[in-house]
Design a protein around this motif. Structure first.
Motif, short mmCIF file in Angstrom:
data_model
loop_
_atom_site.label_atom_id
_atom_site.label_comp_id
_atom_site.label_asym_id
_atom_site.label_seq_id
_atom_site.Cartn_x
_atom_site.Cartn_y
_atom_site.Cartn_z
N ALA A 18 0.91 -11.76 1.84
CA ALA A 18 1.45 -10.51 1.32
C ALA A 18 0.31 -9.67 0.76
O ALA A 18 0.29 -8.46 0.92
CB ALA A 18 2.47 -10.79 0.23
N GLY A 19 -0.64 -10.34 0.12
CA GLY A 19 -1.73 -9.62 -0.54
C GLY A 19 -2.53 -8.75 0.40
O GLY A 19 -2.86 -7.61 0.08
N LEU A 20 -2.80 -9.28 1.58
CA LEU A 20 -3.61 -8.56 2.55
C LEU A 20 -2.95 -7.26 2.98
O LEU A 20 -3.58 -6.21 3.03
CB LEU A 20 -3.85 -9.46 3.76
N GLY A 21 -1.66 -7.33 3.26
CA GLY A 21 -0.94 -6.13 3.68
C GLY A 21 -0.96 -5.05 2.60
O GLY A 21 -1.14 -3.87 2.88
N LEU A 22 -0.80 -5.47 1.34
CA LEU A 22 -0.80 -4.50 0.25
C LEU A 22 -2.17 -3.88 0.03
O LEU A 22 -2.29 -2.71 -0.30
CB LEU A 22 -0.30 -5.14 -1.05
N THR A 23 -3.22 -4.68 0.24
CA THR A 23 -4.58 -4.14 0.13
C THR A 23 -4.78 -3.05 1.19
O THR A 23 -5.33 -1.99 0.92
CB THR A 23 -5.63 -5.24 0.35
N LEU A 24 -4.28 -3.33 2.38
CA LEU A 24 -4.41 -2.37 3.47
C LEU A 24 -3.61 -1.11 3.17
O LEU A 24 -4.08 0.01 3.40
CB LEU A 24 -3.98 -3.01 4.80
N VAL A 25 -2.40 -1.28 2.61
CA VAL A 25 -1.60 -0.11 2.21
C VAL A 25 -2.40 0.74 1.23
O VAL A 25 -2.51 1.96 1.37
CB VAL A 25 -0.26 -0.57 1.54
N HIS A 26 -2.99 0.09 0.25
CA HIS A 26 -3.77 0.76 -0.79
C HIS A 26 -4.93 1.55 -0.16
O HIS A 26 -5.16 2.72 -0.47
CB HIS A 26 -4.30 -0.31 -1.75
N ASP A 27 -5.66 0.91 0.77
CA ASP A 27 -6.82 1.56 1.39
C ASP A 27 -6.41 2.68 2.34
O ASP A 27 -7.07 3.72 2.41
CB ASP A 27 -7.67 0.52 2.15
#
Length: 190
Positions: free
Chosen positions: A151-160
């Protein structure tokens, strides 16, 4: 046989492949190599497509996805692929963490910004964890079962991606009650 198996894996755009794509995109953003590509888009179509894409993640869970579009949305100009990707990552996350109930996905257009939100009745995130939620590879609960991983990876990508699009985001969540993520990005009327 191996060729057809491979074809099937590729056709399904498996979770593993999506994860690789996410890592690649994160890397490209960091290298300033993910160009912004503006085109005309219908956000209603994008939402329909996103809902269709996460059916696989939902599987047989008793979860209903509801569209919230308070007013007719004009066609706008923006980066279709990135907006689509952000919505998919957020909705896919909601689908992973919601065992039953509803997920609402909505949008409105106001002051040259497209506002979108996703609200679920999932496991929620406790306040201590919320400040880390956008961190790379951050996982809310180490003990979480495998299906909660990533889940963390997807949210980091959303943020970027949002940073790239001059967007902003807001997360409200209550453990055991659910989560609401809202974001907005500048778009122009088509």
């Amino acid at each position: 046989a191996s060729q057809s198996t491979l074809r099937k894996a590729l056709d399904e755009g498996t979770a593993f492949q999506r994860t690789l794509q996410n890592i690649l995109d994160l890397w490209r953003i960091k290298q300033d190599e993910l160009p912004i590509e503006i085109q005309e888009l219908s956000i209603t179509d994008v939402i329909d497509e996103t809902i269709f894409s996460v059916q696989e993640t939902l599987g047989q869970k008793p979860v209903e996805i509801l569209k919230e579009i308070p007013a007719p949305l004009p066609k706008v100009r923006g980066d279709l692929a990135k907006i689509n990707q952000i919505l998919f990552l957020l909705l896919d996350n909601a689908a992973k963490f919601t065992e039953q109930g509803t997920i609402k996905i909505g949008a409105r257009f106001e002051d040259d910004r497209l506002h979108c939100w996703i609200e679920d009745t999932g496991i929620g995130i406790c306040p201590d964890d919320q400040k880390y939620i956008w961190n790379e590879f951050y996982q809310v609960d180490d003990r979480a079962s495998d299906r909660y991983r990533g889940a963390g990876l997807g949210l980091t990508l959303v943020h970027d991606l949002l940073a790239l699009l001059d967007g902003d985001s807001m997360l409200q969540s209550e453990a055991g009650v659910g989560t609401r993520v809202e974001f907005s990005v500048p778009v122009s009327a088509a």
